[in-house]
Design a protein around this motif. Sequence first.
Motif, PDB file in Angstrom:
ATOM      1  N   GLY A 152      40.548  26.410  -3.179  1.00  0.00           N
ATOM      2  CA  GLY A 152      39.635  25.499  -2.488  1.00  0.00           C
ATOM      3  C   GLY A 152      39.519  24.162  -3.190  1.00  0.00           C
ATOM      4  N   LEU A 153      39.406  24.189  -4.509  1.00  0.00           N
ATOM      5  CA  LEU A 153      39.306  22.940  -5.260  1.00  0.00           C
ATOM      6  C   LEU A 153      40.604  22.144  -5.206  1.00  0.00           C
ATOM      7  CD1 LEU A 153      37.318  24.146  -8.387  1.00  0.00           C
ATOM      8  CD2 LEU A 153      36.467  22.751  -6.482  1.00  0.00           C
ATOM      9  N   ARG A 154      41.723  22.860  -5.149  1.00  0.00           N
ATOM     10  CA  ARG A 154      43.013  22.167  -5.031  1.00  0.00           C
ATOM     11  C   ARG A 154      43.091  21.424  -3.701  1.00  0.00           C
ATOM     12  NH1 ARG A 154      46.996  26.436  -4.638  1.00  0.00           N
ATOM     13  NH2 ARG A 154      46.370  26.360  -2.453  1.00  0.00           N
ATOM     14  N   LEU A 156      40.540  20.353  -1.968  1.00  0.00           N
ATOM     15  CA  LEU A 156      39.582  19.258  -2.023  1.00  0.00           C
ATOM     16  C   LEU A 156      40.153  18.073  -2.786  1.00  0.00           C
ATOM     17  CD1 LEU A 156      36.743  18.108  -1.518  1.00  0.00           C
ATOM     18  CD2 LEU A 156      36.030  19.192  -3.671  1.00  0.00           C
ATOM     19  N   ARG A 157      40.762  18.341  -3.923  1.00  0.00           N
ATOM     20  CA  ARG A 157      41.306  17.253  -4.738  1.00  0.00           C
ATOM     21  C   ARG A 157      42.406  16.509  -3.994  1.00  0.00           C
ATOM     22  NH1 ARG A 157      40.017  13.390  -7.964  1.00  0.00           N
ATOM     23  NH2 ARG A 157      41.660  12.780  -9.416  1.00  0.00           N
ATOM     24  N   ALA A 158      43.291  17.258  -3.315  1.00  0.00           N
ATOM     25  CA  ALA A 158      44.366  16.622  -2.553  1.00  0.00           C
ATOM     26  C   ALA A 158      43.799  15.741  -1.446  1.00  0.00           C
ATOM     27  CB  ALA A 158      45.294  17.685  -1.970  1.00  0.00           C
ATOM     28  N   TRP A 159      42.704  16.186  -0.847  1.00  0.00           N
ATOM     29  CA  TRP A 159      42.064  15.410   0.226  1.00  0.00           C
ATOM     30  C   TRP A 159      41.418  14.141  -0.333  1.00  0.00           C
ATOM     31  CZ3 TRP A 159      36.584  14.967   1.177  1.00  0.00           C
ATOM     32  CH2 TRP A 159      36.272  14.331   2.396  1.00  0.00           C
ATOM     33  N   VAL A 160      40.704  14.275  -1.440  1.00  0.00           N
ATOM     34  CA  VAL A 160      39.981  13.136  -2.012  1.00  0.00           C
ATOM     35  C   VAL A 160      40.937  12.027  -2.443  1.00  0.00           C
ATOM     36  CG1 VAL A 160      38.600  12.406  -4.005  1.00  0.00           C
ATOM     37  CG2 VAL A 160      37.919  14.421  -2.694  1.00  0.00           C
ATOM     38  N   VAL A 161      42.048  12.394  -3.069  1.00  0.00           N
ATOM     39  CA  VAL A 161      42.964  11.374  -3.596  1.00  0.00           C
ATOM     40  C   VAL A 161      43.965  10.882  -2.555  1.00  0.00           C
ATOM     41  CG1 VAL A 161      42.751  12.281  -5.931  1.00  0.00           C
ATOM     42  CG2 VAL A 161      44.640  13.062  -4.493  1.00  0.00           C
ATOM     43  N   VAL A 311      34.450  20.960   0.724  1.00  0.00           N
ATOM     44  CA  VAL A 311      35.661  21.722   1.061  1.00  0.00           C
ATOM     45  C   VAL A 311      35.580  22.253   2.490  1.00  0.00           C
ATOM     46  CG1 VAL A 311      36.961  23.826   0.550  1.00  0.00           C
ATOM     47  CG2 VAL A 311      36.202  22.371  -1.313  1.00  0.00           C
ATOM     48  N   HIS A 312      34.417  22.767   2.867  1.00  0.00           N
ATOM     49  CA  HIS A 312      34.300  23.313   4.217  1.00  0.00           C
ATOM     50  C   HIS A 312      34.460  22.232   5.273  1.00  0.00           C
ATOM     51  CE1 HIS A 312      31.996  25.560   7.529  1.00  0.00           C
ATOM     52  NE2 HIS A 312      33.200  26.062   7.442  1.00  0.00           N
ATOM     53  N   MET A 313      33.926  21.052   5.019  1.00  0.00           N
ATOM     54  CA  MET A 313      34.105  19.946   5.958  1.00  0.00           C
ATOM     55  C   MET A 313      35.582  19.613   6.100  1.00  0.00           C
ATOM     56  SD  MET A 313      30.943  17.505   4.724  1.00  0.00           S
ATOM     57  CE  MET A 313      31.512  16.101   5.719  1.00  0.00           C
TER      58      MET A 313
END
Length: 356
Positions: A152-154, A156-161, A311-313
């Motif tokens: 999940g964090l992976r 999220l990080r890919a989405w943020v950057v 992450v859910h969003m």
Amino acid sequence: MAEPVTASEAEPVTVREYGTRYLRITVRYHGGTAFSWLRAPGPAHTRPQRLPTAAVEAALRRSDVAVGDAADGRPGARLALGEWAGGPAPDGEAPQGVLYRVQGAVSVARLLPSGDSTAHRLAVSALADAGRTLRRLHREPWDFPERPPHPGLRRLRAWVVGEDTTPGATRLRALVRTRLGPSLWSRLTDWSEAANDTRGSGAVLLHGAPSTGWLVPSAAGGRAALLTGEEVTGGDPALDLGWILGELHELNAAAARGLGAAGQGPPVDYPAAAHALLSGYAGGTGTGTGTAGLAALPPGTERAATLRLAVHMRDYASFVGWHEDLRRYCDLLAEALAEDGAPALRWGTAPGSVSS
């Protein structure tokens, strides 16, 4: 005349099928109290499913035995470990999915918002059990040579950057950046980077994605089952507790604002569910969480809960599709970030607890 076929001898009966473009779930009945849950990858599931190594599985089994033999007589949820459906796939072929064998057909995700008082009590009890299980699981250090990334964090990080360029994710990223503004977007970026950093010491065994959808109460009145294995990793215990607490916070906030299914269904006592989880984790009876209970939670639980909301969003926009409610979910995320995640711990005073 042929002998009648008993339920245990009959072919499995599919009782539920659902999912997203990321994952498809099929629940089958096998007779008696036996059910199986098959989690198979969907077209947007770009990384292979995985199961724990033998050493990690042994640590999970130790935790499961310990939580089942609790000295205080309150065993936690059973860690239901998955197996490859149809056995390990031949070289070069993808497995058919991961199969879990449990004693229930319905998860807490379905029971909790049903509006039925008996279902609500069953769900709340299962969440207290899950809290106790996570507490015991987090006593196991991550003493293994490799640490898989937190899925999940992976994501999220890919989405943020900006590495995640799927249409839904791209549209949501632009919206969230605008709604949050530079300061809160920077905070989300920093939190996601820190959560993905695996260089620190003191990592413990993590479930990786505990949620109401992975938690299955027993139809036979036994221990609830927490489906476990695909996302197991090591890290900060706050990530596990915050993951499921963030889900409850999101549901509670959405219900209050009339968002999504939570906002359209019957009234639900989400605070009771959150108090049960927190009290179970803190070592209580599952009926209340006072000042002492909150103090026993892992530092950073509220930040992890905020990341779970983000992450859910992201997952909804990518794996389900666009919904205009996501604009209002941005407000929930902004509120949580602005208050350092504090809204995820703001559940009032449960019966039997001491208010702060």
